[in-house]
Design an enzyme around this catalytic site. Sequence first.
Site, mmCIF file in Angstrom:
data_model
loop_
_atom_site.group_PDB
_atom_site.id
_atom_site.type_symbol
_atom_site.label_atom_id
_atom_site.label_comp_id
_atom_site.label_asym_id
_atom_site.label_seq_id
_atom_site.Cartn_x
_atom_site.Cartn_y
_atom_site.Cartn_z
ATOM 1 N N GLU A 114 10.679 0.670 9.717
ATOM 2 C CA GLU A 114 11.842 1.641 9.276
ATOM 3 C C GLU A 114 11.044 3.038 9.173
ATOM 4 O O GLU A 114 10.436 3.499 8.551
ATOM 5 C CB GLU A 114 12.335 1.629 8.104
ATOM 6 N N LYS A 140 0.755 -1.149 0.007
ATOM 7 C CA LYS A 140 0.122 0.024 0.002
ATOM 8 C C LYS A 140 0.916 1.211 -0.200
ATOM 9 O O LYS A 140 1.273 1.555 1.145
ATOM 10 C CB LYS A 140 -0.802 0.131 1.191
ATOM 11 N N GLU A 176 11.507 15.518 14.213
ATOM 12 C CA GLU A 176 11.944 15.365 12.884
ATOM 13 C C GLU A 176 11.234 16.488 11.935
ATOM 14 O O GLU A 176 9.957 16.409 11.866
ATOM 15 C CB GLU A 176 11.720 13.872 12.380
#
Length: 447
Positions: A230, A157, A350
Amino acid sequence: MTSIDLVDPATGETFGTAPACRESEVDAAVQRAATAFTTWRRSTPMRRQAALLAIADAIEAGAHELADLECRETGKDRAVVLDEEIPQSADVFRFFAGAARTMPGAATGEYLDGHTSSLRREPIGVIAQITPWNYPLMMAVWKIAPAVAAGNTVVVKPADTTPSSTVLLGALASRHLPEGVVNVVTGDRDTGRLLVTHPIPAMVSITGSTRAGIEVARAAADTVKRTHLELGGNAPALVFDDADVAEAADGIIAAAFYNAGQDCTAASRVLLQDRVHDEFVAALTVRAEAARTGPLNSAAQLERVTGLVDRLPGHAVVHCGGKRLGERGFFMAPTVISGLRQYDEIVQEEVFAPVVTVQRFTTEQDGVTSANGVPQGLASSVWTADATRAARVAVELDFGCVWVNTHGPLVPEMPHGGFGRSGYGKDLSTIGLEDYTRVKHVMTRSA
């Protein structure tokens, strides 16, 4: 079936739609993958290699069409996609084509009198894979190639804003694989949840934000699925006072602003030793002011980034940028911010944009402590002329990758993955291939 608008981030204009797959479509894709697995798992490494090599050739043959789709949905520079991302994608398939035939394992032997033991390294099953919007094509390649090389089947996906290059990749791959080995479903978070919670997939692999990875891990726990995460990065570039200022500034700006800073390994946190601090900030600022970057992925991403800048503490100094660039599309001006402290929001988060934060440090230990002082642990770099110090600091940095006097290069032969809230599991390399296998001990009584 409902649909999702596709928006060109360079203009902000809607140019098309993609299906939002729901339960019936997700189930059909998973069932196709499950059926294909019954035979693909028995395929020989030689057969898998031939298929992956053919897919690599197909990627190169379809480079222009892939680049058109990738650039329309990401706003990337077409030349960069053609010169870098397409060749790297083909190379990853070729690497795993070879790796499929060199699967490591322990030697058969007698470890108990009268019994012979051997290990089987087997494919896991149907793999649910979720990919991000910053590198739609390459991340799909990183997921599909090792999983298929190991004998698994996949349902991928892509991100809801960037599905098209993955759909085409799936079509190219399916021309060289049995029906059902590679499947693609498009949609939003609800589509992803349906895929993750489906009872058939034995593993979920995701590249995405830490938030998304946590959601996947929680959802997968109910059926004890293996997870491969990840997740986000927040990479420090640790610059010592003996570093070559011009060379380091060039390398860090390139690594910070590549793909508009939308890279989990982007050199977004620059830590400067006292003596070089002022000169280096000036060098970063000159280069940032000259930089030209592409758009951010979406209006939501632009709003998030400008919000982080708007909430800067009073001790922060914005040397350039710090605001939206233009009124059309989702562009953020390249930005350099100094005077920051360890627990400022923009240091701990981040940013995922062409934004560089700068912190000052005095001693080597101070620098390492600041570099390690975030929840993420994906990538980092050290810039110094002292090889002994570089080796020493590389040991102390708590990141899955440490670059020395460079920042950003990745090769298929070496693993990519992080620690902490950057997740676990490795992409690329034979280690990444092993992550898509399970190990079975077979013991036979011989006497």
